[in-house]
Design an enzyme around this catalytic site. Structure first.
Site, PDB file in Angstrom:
ATOM      1  N   ARG A  47      82.312  79.591  73.266  1.00 43.09           N
ATOM      2  CA  ARG A  47      82.216  78.470  72.317  1.00 43.09           C
ATOM      3  C   ARG A  47      80.894  78.519  71.547  1.00 43.09           C
ATOM      4  O   ARG A  47      80.345  77.492  71.155  1.00 43.09           O
ATOM      5  CB  ARG A  47      82.369  77.129  73.043  1.00 43.09           C
ATOM      6  CG  ARG A  47      83.705  77.009  73.735  1.00 43.09           C
ATOM      7  CD  ARG A  47      84.070  75.610  74.179  1.00 43.09           C
ATOM      8  NE  ARG A  47      85.311  75.738  74.930  1.00 43.09           N
ATOM      9  CZ  ARG A  47      85.418  75.607  76.259  1.00 43.09           C
ATOM     10  NH1 ARG A  47      84.347  75.287  76.975  1.00 43.09           N
ATOM     11  NH2 ARG A  47      86.572  75.776  76.855  1.00 43.09           N
ATOM     12  N   CYS A  89      74.206  72.335  76.338  1.00 45.68           N
ATOM     13  CA  CYS A  89      74.054  73.039  77.616  1.00 45.68           C
ATOM     14  C   CYS A  89      72.574  73.074  77.982  1.00 45.68           C
ATOM     15  O   CYS A  89      71.704  73.017  77.101  1.00 45.68           O
ATOM     16  CB  CYS A  89      74.569  74.474  77.520  1.00 45.68           C
ATOM     17  SG  CYS A  89      76.352  74.647  77.371  1.00 45.68           S
ATOM     18  N   LYS A 142      95.505  82.216  79.950  1.00 46.49           N
ATOM     19  CA  LYS A 142      94.997  83.200  80.914  1.00 46.49           C
ATOM     20  C   LYS A 142      96.126  84.072  81.436  1.00 46.49           C
ATOM     21  O   LYS A 142      97.134  83.571  81.925  1.00 46.49           O
ATOM     22  CB  LYS A 142      94.297  82.484  82.067  1.00 46.49           C
ATOM     23  CG  LYS A 142      93.083  81.676  81.635  1.00 46.49           C
ATOM     24  CD  LYS A 142      92.496  80.930  82.804  1.00 46.49           C
ATOM     25  CE  LYS A 142      91.357  80.034  82.349  1.00 46.49           C
ATOM     26  NZ  LYS A 142      91.840  78.918  81.468  1.00 46.49           N
ATOM     27  N   ARG A 200      96.655  73.028  75.141  1.00 46.30           N
ATOM     28  CA  ARG A 200      97.310  74.329  75.018  1.00 46.30           C
ATOM     29  C   ARG A 200      98.451  74.461  76.014  1.00 46.30           C
ATOM     30  O   ARG A 200      99.531  74.926  75.676  1.00 46.30           O
ATOM     31  CB  ARG A 200      96.287  75.445  75.232  1.00 46.30           C
ATOM     32  CG  ARG A 200      96.901  76.843  75.257  1.00 46.30           C
ATOM     33  CD  ARG A 200      95.871  77.884  75.658  1.00 46.30           C
ATOM     34  NE  ARG A 200      94.787  77.970  74.700  1.00 46.30           N
ATOM     35  CZ  ARG A 200      93.547  78.357  75.009  1.00 46.30           C
ATOM     36  NH1 ARG A 200      93.241  78.629  76.260  1.00 46.30           N
ATOM     37  NH2 ARG A 200      92.617  78.430  74.086  1.00 46.30           N
ATOM     38  N   TYR A 201      98.203  74.112  77.262  1.00 46.96           N
ATOM     39  CA  TYR A 201      99.221  74.202  78.301  1.00 46.96           C
ATOM     40  C   TYR A 201     100.012  72.894  78.368  1.00 46.96           C
ATOM     41  O   TYR A 201      99.486  71.833  78.029  1.00 46.96           O
ATOM     42  CB  TYR A 201      98.576  74.477  79.660  1.00 46.96           C
ATOM     43  CG  TYR A 201      97.814  75.778  79.739  1.00 46.96           C
ATOM     44  CD1 TYR A 201      98.480  76.987  79.907  1.00 46.96           C
ATOM     45  CD2 TYR A 201      96.426  75.802  79.647  1.00 46.96           C
ATOM     46  CE1 TYR A 201      97.783  78.183  80.000  1.00 46.96           C
ATOM     47  CE2 TYR A 201      95.717  76.990  79.737  1.00 46.96           C
ATOM     48  CZ  TYR A 201      96.403  78.183  79.916  1.00 46.96           C
ATOM     49  OH  TYR A 201      95.703  79.360  79.998  1.00 46.96           O
ATOM     50  N   ARG A 218      98.290  70.076  80.939  1.00 50.86           N
ATOM     51  CA  ARG A 218      96.853  69.937  81.118  1.00 50.86           C
ATOM     52  C   ARG A 218      96.110  70.101  79.801  1.00 50.86           C
ATOM     53  O   ARG A 218      96.606  70.735  78.867  1.00 50.86           O
ATOM     54  CB  ARG A 218      96.314  70.918  82.147  1.00 50.86           C
ATOM     55  CG  ARG A 218      96.725  72.365  81.975  1.00 50.86           C
ATOM     56  CD  ARG A 218      96.686  73.058  83.336  1.00 50.86           C
ATOM     57  NE  ARG A 218      96.953  74.476  83.284  1.00 50.86           N
ATOM     58  CZ  ARG A 218      98.181  74.998  83.297  1.00 50.86           C
ATOM     59  NH1 ARG A 218      99.234  74.206  83.303  1.00 50.86           N
ATOM     60  NH2 ARG A 218      98.357  76.302  83.290  1.00 50.86           N
ATOM     61  N   ASP A 237      85.459  87.494  76.660  1.00 50.25           N
ATOM     62  CA  ASP A 237      86.211  87.173  75.446  1.00 50.25           C
ATOM     63  C   ASP A 237      85.629  87.907  74.239  1.00 50.25           C
ATOM     64  O   ASP A 237      84.409  88.102  74.152  1.00 50.25           O
ATOM     65  CB  ASP A 237      86.168  85.666  75.171  1.00 50.25           C
ATOM     66  CG  ASP A 237      86.929  84.862  76.214  1.00 50.25           C
ATOM     67  OD1 ASP A 237      87.895  85.401  76.781  1.00 50.25           O
ATOM     68  OD2 ASP A 237      86.555  83.699  76.461  1.00 50.25           O
ATOM     69  N   ASP A 281      91.807  86.056  79.005  1.00 50.05           N
ATOM     70  CA  ASP A 281      92.207  84.868  78.258  1.00 50.05           C
ATOM     71  C   ASP A 281      92.694  85.366  76.901  1.00 50.05           C
ATOM     72  O   ASP A 281      91.900  85.829  76.074  1.00 50.05           O
ATOM     73  CB  ASP A 281      91.029  83.903  78.109  1.00 50.05           C
ATOM     74  CG  ASP A 281      91.459  82.445  78.170  1.00 50.05           C
ATOM     75  OD1 ASP A 281      92.640  82.178  77.885  1.00 50.05           O
ATOM     76  OD2 ASP A 281      90.622  81.583  78.495  1.00 50.05           O
ATOM     77  N   CYS A 311      78.792  83.317  75.097  1.00 50.67           N
ATOM     78  CA  CYS A 311      79.562  82.074  75.210  1.00 50.67           C
ATOM     79  C   CYS A 311      80.782  82.077  74.296  1.00 50.67           C
ATOM     80  O   CYS A 311      80.671  82.341  73.092  1.00 50.67           O
ATOM     81  CB  CYS A 311      78.679  80.885  74.871  1.00 50.67           C
ATOM     82  SG  CYS A 311      79.550  79.301  74.910  1.00 50.67           S
ATOM     83  N   CYS A 356      74.266  80.920  77.241  1.00 52.56           N
ATOM     84  CA  CYS A 356      74.643  82.301  77.526  1.00 52.56           C
ATOM     85  C   CYS A 356      75.014  82.984  76.215  1.00 52.56           C
ATOM     86  O   CYS A 356      75.784  82.435  75.415  1.00 52.56           O
ATOM     87  CB  CYS A 356      75.830  82.341  78.488  1.00 52.56           C
ATOM     88  SG  CYS A 356      75.600  81.379  80.001  1.00 52.56           S
TER      89      CYS A 356
END
Length: 357
Positions: free
Chosen positions: A107, A98, A312, A85-86, A89, A268, A305, A105, A102
Site C-alpha cells: 500500500r 505506520c 490469495k 473482495r471476498y 469478509r 507483491d 496474492d 509495502c 517497509c
C-alpha cells in the site's frame, strides 16, 4: 527517524542510500522507530532489516508487471477505506499511518501522507461501518491500514466496540507490525482495551530472526496472555530472508513466543519492488525444505496474492508422483515414493498417462 539528517546520525549511509533518500517525495516516506533502528547494523547496507527500511536507487525503477495497486484494492473499495473482495469478509483500512515504513509495502501508494485519503477520521470510519451493517453476509472484518495499533487506545476501543456491536460480524482480526518495531506500544492499558473485545485475532508482520528481541518477546507474551491468538505473516524478500535456514530460525523463534507462522507471501509486484522479489519457485523450495524437516506448526502457507484482485492463491510443492492401478503414488519429504490405496480416485492419473505416452 524521518529525515536524511536523522538517518546520517544513526547510520553510515552508502552513496546509494543517501541519494535515494534525498530524492524521495510523496507517500511511503522514510520512517523508522529508534528502537527498530537499534536492531540494524550501523555500517552495513546489506543488513537485512536495514535493507527493508532505508531507500535505495532501485526503488525508483519500474519493471514490467508492476503496479501502484497490484492487488486491485482501490477497484474493490465499497466505500473509501473498505475493501470488499471476498464474499463474507472485508478489509477495513483504519489509518494510513505506520510507525515504520517497509520499502516493499503493497500500500505504498497511500501510506504515510498526512491528510491523505486513508488518514484517521470518524466520518470515514462511520461510512465503512454503515456499509458493514447493511451487508449481513459480512462475518469477518480485518482491521489494517497503515497500522491500526498506532491508533490511540480510546479510538481503537471505539472502533472495535462498533464492530462488535454488529450482530452478523463474528470474527475481527487486526494486522500490525507494531509489536515488532515498537513493542513498547503493547502497554497494559492497550492489552486491557483489546481484551475487552475478545475474541480478537492479531496477525503480526515478522521478517527476520533479528527481530526476536527480549522486548518483542515481552510484547508477544502480553498479547498471548490476554487470550489473543497470534499469527505471523512474512513476506519473502530477496537477500533478506530467502533461505530455509533463515526462515526456519524465524519460525522456530515465533513458536517459542506463541506466534503461529501463518502466511509466507510472495512479494507483491508493487512499483519499484523488483530488487526484493524472488522467483516464485524460491518460495516452493523453502516450503519443501521445511515440510517434514521441522514441526508442522512451523510451516506457513506459501501464497501469491493474485494481481488485479484475485485473492490469495496457496502454492505447494507437488508431492503427487502419479498413479499405479488402484494406488496413488506420493513423494515424501525425503524424496521417497510411497503407495496409498485409493481405488476410487483419479488423482495422479494424468501424470501416469503422460509418462506412458
Amino acid at each position: 527517524i524521518r529525515t536524511l539528517a536523522q538517518l546520517e546520525h544513526a547510520f553510515d549511509l552508502s552513496a546509494d542510500e543517501r541519494e535515494a533518500t534525498g530524492r524521495h517525495t510523496g507517500s511511503l516516506p522514510v520512517g523508522i522507530t529508534p528502537y527498530y533502528a537499534s536492531l540494524m547494523v550501523r555500517d552495513d547496507p546489506r543488513d537485512p532489516l536495514r535493507r527493508t527500511h532505508i531507500p535505495v536507487g532501485q526503488e525508483y525503477l519500474r519493471t514490467p508487471g508492476e503496479s501502484d495497486d497490484p492487488l486491485g484494492e482501490d477497484g474493490h473499495a465499497a466505500v473509501p477505506g473498505l475493501v470488499h473482495r471476498y464474499p463474507d469478509r472485508v478489509l477495513f483500512l483504519a489509518t494510513g499511518f505506520c510507525s515504520t515504513y517497509c520499502r516493499y509495502c503493497t500500500r505504498s501508494r497511500m501510506v504515510g501522507e498526512p491528510g491523505g485519503e486513508y488518514s484517521f477520521s470518524y466520518s470515514q470510519w462511520d461510512k465503512a461501518l454503515a456499509y458493514i451493517e447493511a451487508h449481513p453476509e459480512i462475518r469477518d472484518v480485518l482491521v489494517s491500514g497503515g497500522d491500526p495499533l498506532t491508533i490511540a487506545d480510546d479510538k481503537l476501543d471505539y472502533l472495535l466496540g462498533r464492530l462488535k456491536a454488529i450482530d452478523h460480524v463474528e470474527f475481527v482480526r487486526m494486522g500490525s507490525k507494531v509489536p515488532v518495531v515498537l513493542p513498547q506500544r503493547i502497554t497494559r492499558n492497550l492489552i486491557r482495551t483489546l481484551k475487552k473485545h475478545s475474541p480478537l485475532w492479531l496477525s503480526i508482520h515478522f521478517t527476520h530472526p533479528s527481530e526476536l528481541s527480549p522486548e518483542v518477546t515481552e510484547a508477544c507474551s502480553r498479547l498471548a496472555d490476554a487470550g489473543i491468538p497470534l499469527g505471523s505473516q512474512t513476506v519473502l524478500l530477496k537477500g533478506v530472508n530467502d533461505s530455509v535456514d533463515t526462515l526456519k530460525s524465524l519460525f522456530h523463534g515465533l513458536l517459542m513466543r506463541r506466534v503461529r507462522p501463518y502466511y509466507l507471501y510472495q512479494c507483491d509486484p508493487i512499483s519499484g519492488s523488483a530488487h526484493f522479489r524472488t522467483p516464485v519457485e524460491k518460495g516452493l523450495e523453502i516450503i519443501r525444505g521445511l515440510r517434514g524437516h521441522t514441526t508442522g506448526y512451523a510451516v506457513p502457507t506459501f501464497v501469491v496474492d493474485a494481481p488485479g484482485g484475485g485473492g490469495k492463491i496457496p502454492l505447494l510443492p507437488d508431492y503427487v508422483a502419479g498413479r499405479d492401478g488402484d494406488d496413488l503414488l506420493l513423494t515424501n519429504y525425503e524424496g521417497r515414493v510411497y503407495r496409498y490405496p485409493d481405488p476410487d480416485g483419479t488423482l495422479g492419473a494424468a501424470l501416469a498417462q503422460g509418462r506412458a505416452a
